[in-house]
Design a protein around this motif. Structure first.
Motif, PDB file in Angstrom:
ATOM      1  N   VAL A 134       6.107  34.654  35.174  1.00  0.00           N
ATOM      2  CA  VAL A 134       5.935  33.548  34.241  1.00  0.00           C
ATOM      3  C   VAL A 134       7.194  33.306  33.411  1.00  0.00           C
ATOM      4  O   VAL A 134       7.399  32.212  32.905  1.00  0.00           O
ATOM      5  CB  VAL A 134       4.694  33.768  33.339  1.00  0.00           C
ATOM      6  CG1 VAL A 134       4.924  34.872  32.320  1.00  0.00           C
ATOM      7  CG2 VAL A 134       4.251  32.500  32.665  1.00  0.00           C
ATOM      8  N   ARG A 135       8.054  34.328  33.322  1.00  0.00           N
ATOM      9  CA  ARG A 135       9.256  34.164  32.487  1.00  0.00           C
ATOM     10  C   ARG A 135      10.359  35.117  32.905  1.00  0.00           C
ATOM     11  O   ARG A 135      10.111  36.289  33.201  1.00  0.00           O
ATOM     12  CB  ARG A 135       8.889  34.426  31.029  1.00  0.00           C
ATOM     13  CG  ARG A 135       9.929  33.993  30.014  1.00  0.00           C
ATOM     14  CD  ARG A 135      10.048  32.470  29.935  1.00  0.00           C
ATOM     15  NE  ARG A 135      10.789  32.074  28.757  1.00  0.00           N
ATOM     16  CZ  ARG A 135      12.126  32.023  28.700  1.00  0.00           C
ATOM     17  NH1 ARG A 135      12.865  32.322  29.744  1.00  0.00           N
ATOM     18  NH2 ARG A 135      12.706  31.663  27.582  1.00  0.00           N
TER      19      ARG A 135
ATOM     20  N   SER B 142       6.490  34.337  21.982  1.00  0.00           N
ATOM     21  CA  SER B 142       6.107  33.031  22.505  1.00  0.00           C
ATOM     22  C   SER B 142       5.057  33.166  23.613  1.00  0.00           C
ATOM     23  O   SER B 142       4.085  32.412  23.655  1.00  0.00           O
ATOM     24  CB  SER B 142       7.347  32.305  23.033  1.00  0.00           C
ATOM     25  OG  SER B 142       6.980  31.100  23.651  1.00  0.00           O
ATOM     26  N   LEU B 143       5.245  34.143  24.496  1.00  0.00           N
ATOM     27  CA  LEU B 143       4.262  34.377  25.557  1.00  0.00           C
ATOM     28  C   LEU B 143       2.909  34.781  24.964  1.00  0.00           C
ATOM     29  O   LEU B 143       1.860  34.361  25.459  1.00  0.00           O
ATOM     30  CB  LEU B 143       4.755  35.445  26.525  1.00  0.00           C
ATOM     31  CG  LEU B 143       5.910  35.031  27.437  1.00  0.00           C
ATOM     32  CD1 LEU B 143       6.482  36.245  28.166  1.00  0.00           C
ATOM     33  CD2 LEU B 143       5.466  33.966  28.428  1.00  0.00           C
TER      34      LEU B 143
ATOM     35  N   THR C 206       1.500  31.416  23.773  1.00  0.00           N
ATOM     36  CA  THR C 206       1.234  30.358  24.758  1.00  0.00           C
ATOM     37  C   THR C 206       0.424  30.803  25.970  1.00  0.00           C
ATOM     38  O   THR C 206      -0.255  29.980  26.587  1.00  0.00           O
ATOM     39  CB  THR C 206       2.554  29.736  25.266  1.00  0.00           C
ATOM     40  OG1 THR C 206       3.349  30.758  25.865  1.00  0.00           O
ATOM     41  CG2 THR C 206       3.321  29.068  24.130  1.00  0.00           C
ATOM     42  N   VAL C 207       0.508  32.101  26.328  1.00  0.00           N
ATOM     43  CA  VAL C 207      -0.207  32.579  27.513  1.00  0.00           C
ATOM     44  C   VAL C 207      -1.395  33.447  27.107  1.00  0.00           C
ATOM     45  O   VAL C 207      -2.528  33.151  27.426  1.00  0.00           O
ATOM     46  CB  VAL C 207       0.735  33.345  28.475  1.00  0.00           C
ATOM     47  CG1 VAL C 207      -0.033  33.887  29.678  1.00  0.00           C
ATOM     48  CG2 VAL C 207       1.873  32.448  28.932  1.00  0.00           C
TER      49      VAL C 207
ATOM     50  N   ARG D  79       2.437  27.564  35.080  1.00  0.00           N
ATOM     51  CA  ARG D  79       1.312  26.887  34.427  1.00  0.00           C
ATOM     52  C   ARG D  79       1.722  26.005  33.256  1.00  0.00           C
ATOM     53  O   ARG D  79       1.050  25.026  32.950  1.00  0.00           O
ATOM     54  CB  ARG D  79       0.275  27.899  33.954  1.00  0.00           C
ATOM     55  CG  ARG D  79       0.739  28.725  32.762  1.00  0.00           C
ATOM     56  CD  ARG D  79      -0.290  29.639  32.198  1.00  0.00           C
ATOM     57  NE  ARG D  79      -0.446  30.796  33.058  1.00  0.00           N
ATOM     58  CZ  ARG D  79      -1.432  31.658  32.945  1.00  0.00           C
ATOM     59  NH1 ARG D  79      -2.328  31.530  32.026  1.00  0.00           N
ATOM     60  NH2 ARG D  79      -1.505  32.679  33.757  1.00  0.00           N
ATOM     61  N   ALA D  80       2.798  26.356  32.573  1.00  0.00           N
ATOM     62  CA  ALA D  80       3.200  25.608  31.380  1.00  0.00           C
ATOM     63  C   ALA D  80       4.098  24.415  31.701  1.00  0.00           C
ATOM     64  O   ALA D  80       4.454  23.656  30.807  1.00  0.00           O
ATOM     65  CB  ALA D  80       3.907  26.541  30.404  1.00  0.00           C
ATOM     66  N   VAL D  81       4.449  24.224  32.967  1.00  0.00           N
ATOM     67  CA  VAL D  81       5.368  23.147  33.339  1.00  0.00           C
ATOM     68  C   VAL D  81       4.573  22.052  34.048  1.00  0.00           C
ATOM     69  O   VAL D  81       3.903  22.309  35.038  1.00  0.00           O
ATOM     70  CB  VAL D  81       6.498  23.682  34.256  1.00  0.00           C
ATOM     71  CG1 VAL D  81       7.504  22.577  34.550  1.00  0.00           C
ATOM     72  CG2 VAL D  81       7.178  24.894  33.645  1.00  0.00           C
ATOM     73  N   ARG D  82       4.706  20.839  33.524  1.00  0.00           N
ATOM     74  CA  ARG D  82       3.921  19.742  34.085  1.00  0.00           C
ATOM     75  C   ARG D  82       4.791  18.506  34.327  1.00  0.00           C
ATOM     76  O   ARG D  82       5.925  18.436  33.894  1.00  0.00           O
ATOM     77  CB  ARG D  82       2.794  19.369  33.124  1.00  0.00           C
ATOM     78  CG  ARG D  82       1.737  20.459  33.001  1.00  0.00           C
ATOM     79  CD  ARG D  82       0.608  20.026  32.090  1.00  0.00           C
ATOM     80  NE  ARG D  82      -0.517  20.902  31.930  1.00  0.00           N
ATOM     81  CZ  ARG D  82      -0.562  22.206  31.936  1.00  0.00           C
ATOM     82  NH1 ARG D  82       0.505  22.896  32.159  1.00  0.00           N
ATOM     83  NH2 ARG D  82      -1.673  22.891  31.739  1.00  0.00           N
TER      84      ARG D  82
ATOM     85  N   ARG E 270       7.939  19.624  36.354  1.00  0.00           N
ATOM     86  CA  ARG E 270       7.392  20.430  37.450  1.00  0.00           C
ATOM     87  C   ARG E 270       7.915  19.921  38.794  1.00  0.00           C
ATOM     88  O   ARG E 270       8.253  20.703  39.683  1.00  0.00           O
ATOM     89  CB  ARG E 270       5.866  20.405  37.406  1.00  0.00           C
ATOM     90  CG  ARG E 270       5.175  21.182  38.510  1.00  0.00           C
ATOM     91  CD  ARG E 270       5.505  22.677  38.429  1.00  0.00           C
ATOM     92  NE  ARG E 270       4.878  23.410  39.488  1.00  0.00           N
ATOM     93  CZ  ARG E 270       3.725  24.069  39.377  1.00  0.00           C
ATOM     94  NH1 ARG E 270       3.070  24.087  38.229  1.00  0.00           N
ATOM     95  NH2 ARG E 270       3.239  24.721  40.407  1.00  0.00           N
TER      96      ARG E 270
ATOM     97  N   PRO F 126      11.443  28.103  33.043  1.00  0.00           N
ATOM     98  CA  PRO F 126      11.017  29.401  32.504  1.00  0.00           C
ATOM     99  C   PRO F 126      11.388  30.591  33.393  1.00  0.00           C
ATOM    100  O   PRO F 126      11.344  31.733  32.938  1.00  0.00           O
ATOM    101  CB  PRO F 126       9.497  29.260  32.390  1.00  0.00           C
ATOM    102  CG  PRO F 126       9.131  28.235  33.409  1.00  0.00           C
ATOM    103  CD  PRO F 126      10.308  27.296  33.496  1.00  0.00           C
TER     104      PRO F 126
END
Length: 194
Positions: free
Chosen positions: A53-54, A68-69, A72-73, A109-112, A116, A157
């Motif tokens: 994820v990062r 931050s994780l 946000t996660v 998941r955080a990129v749209r 993305r 990320p």
């Protein structure tokens, strides 16, 4: 005194290992992390059960990234180096020039949206080659969104794994990079980019 400190260190290592194992067994380890020493400096690697994820460079402040994780996660973030061994192994192979493409799963998941779409196209840039931000914007479906393509690369990320370092300005200059210009140039040089 030294023997006591060594014993305390061993006890803490055992305790951390047990805690990590218990958290994994109970299914409450949402984000595992470790650091990886690379030729471009220490990298923080973090993964969810879905994938990496990062990836964070030292200049990004690893503690801030973990905070931050947690926001946000999931707040269930724990050092679990063994869970990231496959990622570390692939990075070792990459930095040794033995792996042109990564096979580890990523969790984006955080990129749209358009960001993305840009990240999804970056894996198609071959090892040792570069593309311009304009070319990436075009293959992502918005040829006029060159700046947005740059922003997508800048906020990637999972740099290195998703190779945003292979995207350069139209004049061939490197452009900005999350890990700094020196890291971007080092990666491109290592790959023999053209």
């Amino acid at each position: 005194m030294i023997a006591v400190n060594n014993a305390s260190t061993v006890d803490m290592t055992i305790l951390r290992t047990r805690l990590t194992g218990s958290a994994q067994a109970a299914g409450v380890l949402d984000v595992a992390y470790r650091t990886f020493d690379s030729p471009v400096g220490p990298l923080l690697l973090a993964a969810t059960p879905e994938g990496l994820v990062r990836v964070a460079f030292e200049g990004e402040d690893h503690e801030a990234v973990l905070d931050s994780l947690a926001t946000t996660v999931s707040p269930r973030v724990l050092a679990a180096p063994s869970r990231l061994d496959p990622v570390a192994r692939e990075l070792e192979e990459y930095f040794a020039g033995e792996r042109p493409r990564f096979g580890v799963a990523v969790d984006l998941r955080a990129v749209r949206g358009f960001r993305r779409a840009v990240l999804d196209r970056l894996a198609g840039i071959p090892f040792g080659h570069t593309r311009s931000y304009a070319q990436v914007a075009a293959v992502a479906g918005r040829p006029r969104a060159v700046r947005a393509a740059g922003t997508a690369c800048a906020t990637n990320p999972v740099p290195v794994i998703v190779p945003c370092h292979r995207v350069v300005r139209s004049d061939g200059t490197p452009g900005r990079y999350r890990g700094g210009e020196a890291a971007k140039l080092a990666l491109l040089t290592m790959e023999g980019a053209r």
